[in-house]
Write a protein that holds these residues in place. Structure first.
Motif, short mmCIF file in Angstrom:
data_model
loop_
_atom_site.label_atom_id
_atom_site.label_comp_id
_atom_site.label_asym_id
_atom_site.label_seq_id
_atom_site.Cartn_x
_atom_site.Cartn_y
_atom_site.Cartn_z
N ARG A 4 -42.11 17.08 -40.88
CA ARG A 4 -42.83 17.77 -41.96
C ARG A 4 -41.95 17.73 -43.21
O ARG A 4 -40.87 18.31 -43.24
CB ARG A 4 -43.13 19.20 -41.56
CG ARG A 4 -44.07 19.29 -40.36
CD ARG A 4 -44.15 20.70 -39.78
NE ARG A 4 -44.05 21.76 -40.75
CZ ARG A 4 -45.07 22.26 -41.47
NH1 ARG A 4 -46.27 21.81 -41.27
NH2 ARG A 4 -44.88 23.21 -42.36
N VAL A 5 -42.42 17.03 -44.24
CA VAL A 5 -41.64 16.77 -45.45
C VAL A 5 -42.20 17.57 -46.63
O VAL A 5 -43.42 17.66 -46.79
CB VAL A 5 -41.69 15.27 -45.80
CG1 VAL A 5 -40.92 14.96 -47.06
CG2 VAL A 5 -41.20 14.43 -44.64
N VAL A 6 -41.30 18.09 -47.45
CA VAL A 6 -41.69 18.63 -48.76
C VAL A 6 -40.96 17.81 -49.82
O VAL A 6 -39.87 17.30 -49.59
CB VAL A 6 -41.38 20.13 -48.92
CG1 VAL A 6 -42.21 20.96 -47.96
CG2 VAL A 6 -39.92 20.44 -48.76
N GLY A 31 -45.89 19.70 -48.46
CA GLY A 31 -45.74 20.55 -49.62
C GLY A 31 -45.09 19.84 -50.78
O GLY A 31 -44.35 18.86 -50.60
N LEU A 32 -45.39 20.32 -51.98
CA LEU A 32 -44.83 19.78 -53.21
C LEU A 32 -44.31 20.92 -54.07
O LEU A 32 -44.88 22.01 -54.07
CB LEU A 32 -45.90 19.03 -54.00
CG LEU A 32 -46.62 17.89 -53.30
CD1 LEU A 32 -47.76 17.39 -54.17
CD2 LEU A 32 -45.65 16.77 -52.98
N VAL A 48 -52.12 16.43 -50.26
CA VAL A 48 -51.44 17.73 -50.21
C VAL A 48 -52.35 18.74 -50.91
O VAL A 48 -52.61 18.61 -52.10
CB VAL A 48 -50.06 17.67 -50.88
CG1 VAL A 48 -49.39 19.03 -50.84
CG2 VAL A 48 -49.18 16.62 -50.22
N PRO A 49 -52.86 19.72 -50.18
CA PRO A 49 -53.80 20.67 -50.79
C PRO A 49 -53.14 21.52 -51.87
O PRO A 49 -51.91 21.70 -51.89
CB PRO A 49 -54.23 21.54 -49.61
CG PRO A 49 -53.16 21.41 -48.60
CD PRO A 49 -52.56 20.05 -48.78
N GLU A 50 -53.94 22.04 -52.77
CA GLU A 50 -53.43 22.89 -53.85
C GLU A 50 -52.65 24.08 -53.31
O GLU A 50 -51.68 24.52 -53.93
CB GLU A 50 -54.58 23.36 -54.74
CG GLU A 50 -55.09 22.28 -55.65
CD GLU A 50 -56.08 22.81 -56.66
OE1 GLU A 50 -55.83 23.88 -57.24
OE2 GLU A 50 -57.10 22.14 -56.86
N LEU A 64 -43.61 27.15 -45.79
CA LEU A 64 -43.94 25.91 -45.08
C LEU A 64 -42.95 25.53 -43.99
O LEU A 64 -43.29 24.76 -43.09
CB LEU A 64 -44.09 24.75 -46.07
CG LEU A 64 -45.17 24.94 -47.14
CD1 LEU A 64 -45.19 23.75 -48.06
CD2 LEU A 64 -46.54 25.17 -46.50
N GLU A 65 -41.73 26.01 -44.07
CA GLU A 65 -40.69 25.71 -43.08
C GLU A 65 -40.61 24.22 -42.74
O GLU A 65 -40.82 23.81 -41.60
CB GLU A 65 -40.89 26.55 -41.81
CG GLU A 65 -40.83 28.03 -42.06
CD GLU A 65 -41.07 28.87 -40.81
OE1 GLU A 65 -41.47 28.32 -39.76
OE2 GLU A 65 -40.85 30.08 -40.91
N PRO A 66 -40.30 23.38 -43.74
CA PRO A 66 -40.28 21.93 -43.52
C PRO A 66 -39.09 21.48 -42.69
O PRO A 66 -38.09 22.19 -42.57
CB PRO A 66 -40.17 21.38 -44.95
CG PRO A 66 -39.40 22.43 -45.68
CD PRO A 66 -39.91 23.74 -45.10
N ASP A 67 -39.20 20.27 -42.14
CA ASP A 67 -38.09 19.63 -41.46
C ASP A 67 -37.18 18.93 -42.47
O ASP A 67 -35.96 18.88 -42.31
CB ASP A 67 -38.60 18.59 -40.46
CG ASP A 67 -39.47 19.21 -39.39
OD1 ASP A 67 -39.06 20.22 -38.80
OD2 ASP A 67 -40.57 18.67 -39.13
#
Length: 68
Positions: A4-6, A31-32, A48-50, A64-67
């Motif tokens: 899972r990337v931001v 996420g962005l 990527v949703p709003e 979001l707790e990204p990897d």
């Protein structure tokens, strides 16, 4: 495994990175983040949703707790 990337920074280079990530297996852009709401508004083509677009990195990271 799918990571899972931001992405932080949605300007020209950020858009390029999003395109590359979209073509790679094993990565899901979840996420962005950018200080410019206008830059974030133009990122819908990457799925990527709003609700996953942030101007505050800490808020994005906590939610979001990204990897990556």
């Amino acid at each position: 495994m799918v990571y899972r990337v931001v992405l932080v920074g949605c300007g020209g280079m950020g858009r390029h990175h999003l395109g590359v990530l979209a073509e790679l297996e094993g990565f899901d852009t979840v996420g962005l983040c950018d200080v410019s709401a206008a830059a974030l508004a133009h990122q819908g083509e990457h799925g990527v949703p709003e609700s996953a677009r942030f101007t505050d990195f800490a808020a994005m990271y906590d939610e979001l707790e990204p990897d990556i």
